[in-house]
Scaffold this motif. Structure first.
Motif, PDB file in Angstrom:
ATOM      1  N   GLN A   1      -7.847   8.688  -3.141  1.00  0.00           N
ATOM      2  CA  GLN A   1      -6.636   9.243  -2.527  1.00  0.00           C
ATOM      3  C   GLN A   1      -5.966  10.247  -3.461  1.00  0.00           C
ATOM      4  O   GLN A   1      -5.400  11.258  -3.013  1.00  0.00           O
ATOM      5  CB  GLN A   1      -5.675   8.108  -2.162  1.00  0.00           C
ATOM      6  CG  GLN A   1      -6.311   6.986  -1.352  1.00  0.00           C
ATOM      7  CD  GLN A   1      -7.163   7.507  -0.195  1.00  0.00           C
ATOM      8  OE1 GLN A   1      -6.714   8.367   0.557  1.00  0.00           O
ATOM      9  NE2 GLN A   1      -8.362   6.967  -0.048  1.00  0.00           N
TER      10      GLN A   1
ATOM     11  N   VAL B   1     -10.868  21.863  -2.576  1.00  0.00           N
ATOM     12  CA  VAL B   1     -11.992  21.145  -3.180  1.00  0.00           C
ATOM     13  C   VAL B   1     -12.692  22.007  -4.223  1.00  0.00           C
ATOM     14  O   VAL B   1     -13.056  21.526  -5.309  1.00  0.00           O
ATOM     15  CB  VAL B   1     -12.994  20.693  -2.095  1.00  0.00           C
ATOM     16  CG1 VAL B   1     -14.279  20.156  -2.725  1.00  0.00           C
ATOM     17  CG2 VAL B   1     -12.369  19.643  -1.188  1.00  0.00           C
TER      18      VAL B   1
ATOM     19  N   PHE C   1      -2.216   9.583  -3.549  1.00  0.00           N
ATOM     20  CA  PHE C   1      -2.179  10.909  -2.934  1.00  0.00           C
ATOM     21  C   PHE C   1      -0.987  11.733  -3.431  1.00  0.00           C
ATOM     22  O   PHE C   1      -1.148  12.888  -3.830  1.00  0.00           O
ATOM     23  CB  PHE C   1      -2.121  10.768  -1.407  1.00  0.00           C
ATOM     24  CG  PHE C   1      -2.263  12.077  -0.671  1.00  0.00           C
ATOM     25  CD1 PHE C   1      -3.498  12.502  -0.224  1.00  0.00           C
ATOM     26  CD2 PHE C   1      -1.155  12.879  -0.413  1.00  0.00           C
ATOM     27  CE1 PHE C   1      -3.640  13.712   0.456  1.00  0.00           C
ATOM     28  CE2 PHE C   1      -1.273  14.092   0.260  1.00  0.00           C
ATOM     29  CZ  PHE C   1      -2.528  14.506   0.694  1.00  0.00           C
TER      30      PHE C   1
ATOM     31  N   VAL D   1     -15.084  15.486  -2.979  1.00  0.00           N
ATOM     32  CA  VAL D   1     -13.750  15.880  -3.454  1.00  0.00           C
ATOM     33  C   VAL D   1     -13.802  16.789  -4.682  1.00  0.00           C
ATOM     34  O   VAL D   1     -12.761  17.122  -5.247  1.00  0.00           O
ATOM     35  CB  VAL D   1     -12.863  14.642  -3.740  1.00  0.00           C
ATOM     36  CG1 VAL D   1     -12.546  13.919  -2.446  1.00  0.00           C
ATOM     37  CG2 VAL D   1     -13.512  13.703  -4.757  1.00  0.00           C
TER      38      VAL D   1
ATOM     39  N   ARG E   1      -7.834  13.420  -3.163  1.00  0.00           N
ATOM     40  CA  ARG E   1      -7.534  14.100  -1.898  1.00  0.00           C
ATOM     41  C   ARG E   1      -6.160  14.780  -1.945  1.00  0.00           C
ATOM     42  O   ARG E   1      -5.972  15.838  -1.346  1.00  0.00           O
ATOM     43  CB  ARG E   1      -7.633  13.106  -0.748  1.00  0.00           C
ATOM     44  CG  ARG E   1      -9.096  12.766  -0.434  1.00  0.00           C
ATOM     45  CD  ARG E   1      -9.264  11.782   0.687  1.00  0.00           C
ATOM     46  NE  ARG E   1     -10.681  11.668   1.056  1.00  0.00           N
ATOM     47  CZ  ARG E   1     -11.235  10.605   1.601  1.00  0.00           C
ATOM     48  NH1 ARG E   1     -10.491   9.533   1.876  1.00  0.00           N
ATOM     49  NH2 ARG E   1     -12.528  10.592   1.892  1.00  0.00           N
TER      50      ARG E   1
ATOM     51  N   ASN F   1      -6.910  17.944  -3.807  1.00  0.00           N
ATOM     52  CA  ASN F   1      -7.589  18.874  -2.896  1.00  0.00           C
ATOM     53  C   ASN F   1      -6.612  19.563  -1.950  1.00  0.00           C
ATOM     54  O   ASN F   1      -6.783  20.739  -1.604  1.00  0.00           O
ATOM     55  CB  ASN F   1      -8.635  18.142  -2.061  1.00  0.00           C
ATOM     56  CG  ASN F   1      -9.817  17.591  -2.831  1.00  0.00           C
ATOM     57  OD1 ASN F   1     -10.542  16.741  -2.314  1.00  0.00           O
ATOM     58  ND2 ASN F   1     -10.015  18.037  -4.050  1.00  0.00           N
ATOM     59  N   SER F   2      -5.580  18.828  -1.520  1.00  0.00           N
ATOM     60  CA  SER F   2      -4.634  19.388  -0.552  1.00  0.00           C
ATOM     61  C   SER F   2      -3.821  20.535  -1.132  1.00  0.00           C
ATOM     62  O   SER F   2      -3.261  21.344  -0.385  1.00  0.00           O
ATOM     63  CB  SER F   2      -3.693  18.289  -0.034  1.00  0.00           C
ATOM     64  OG  SER F   2      -2.725  17.933  -1.010  1.00  0.00           O
TER      65      SER F   2
END
Length: 264
Positions: free
Chosen positions: A167, A178, A123, A198, A170, A173-174
């Motif tokens: 992860q 997306v 992540f 994702v 994601r 994406n944060s």
């Protein structure tokens, strides 16, 4: 272009799709696709090339008959100096001047390289990579709603996807969302990214931001992939020469593959 595996269904073209196709054609991808944007074996798809060693002159790309490039919005790994990493504003402008389209790709690490595969950093790595990629993308003039295709350049298991690579995505994406996230990888990685939500969607119905390589894919082509890397340049199977440099060749599978000038 050789016959592609029969994994696609013909779709009726709606008036809305026809208008989208016209817009995409004006954005540089020609008129070779049918249905929701998929090429057929009898109508050669437009092609984009990807490469890392040097910036290939735009006029050489156009002369070779390609519609544009997938170019890096990432830096060279330690100990390397790839001339096409990252794409620069002057080079992007030279491509635009020749009517060529540009799609963004992020890859810094590599299996067995001087930096590990990007997805292995989880992540937090995804957060860092998205920030770097988006900064380089926008600095070169990349479209504000255009996706970046983030790379999984090896054959991974479902367990590795679930516990590590997912992860990483994601984390990406944060930062950029997306809809601005895409994936490069084999068919399984593309399928998992689509199923887990994702990666974003092309404006062409039924297509997602999946750039599938033939590596690790057998003869299968995912029906939602917008790009298919049909020729992978290797020492044993060299890609074609463009501007004196060997390149990979990618078939355009939908009119909207995330090209910058369609996503301003």
């Amino acid at each position: 272009m050789p016959d592609l595996p029969d994994v696609r269904r013909t779709r009726a073209v709606s008036r809305r799709d026809a208008l989208r196709f016209a817009a995409a054609a004006s954005a540089g991808l020609g008129a070779a696709a049918l249905g929701a944007g998929a090429p057929t074996a009898s109508a050669a798809a437009p092609t984009l090339i990807d490469f890392a060693a040097a910036q290939i002159p735009a006029d050489a790309i156009r002369a070779a008959g390609h519609a544009g490039v997938v170019n890096y919005v990432s830096l060279s790994r330690p100990g390397s100096n790839f001339g096409a990493k990252p794409i620069t504003l002057p080079y992007a402008r030279s491509l635009n001047a020749q009517g060529l389209v540009i799609v963004s790709n992020y890859q810094y690490g590599k299996p067995g390289g001087t930096a590990p595969s990007d997805f292995t950093r989880g992540f937090a790595g995804g957060v860092a990579d998205a920030k770097t990629g988006w900064g380089l993308h926008t600095a070169a003039g990349g479209g504000r709603s255009a996706p970046i295709f983030f790379t999984i350049d090896e054959d991974i298991s479902r367990d590795v996807w679930n516990t590590v690579a997912l992860q990483w995505f994601r984390g990406i994406n944060s930062v950029i969302g997306v809809q601005r996230t895409g994936i490069y990888g084999g068919i399984d990685a593309c399928q998992w990214a689509i199923a887990d939500g994702v990666v974003g969607a092309s404006s062409i119905p039924g297509y997602r931001w999946a750039w599938q390589t033939k590596a690790w894919s057998g003869t299968r082509i995912h029906p939602q992939a917008v790009l298919y890397q049909r020729i992978v340049d290797t020492a044993s199977n060299p890609g074609p020469l463009v501007g004196g440099m060997r390149v990979d060749v990618n078939d355009v599978m939908a009119r909207d593959v995330g090209q910058w000038n369609l996503h301003q």
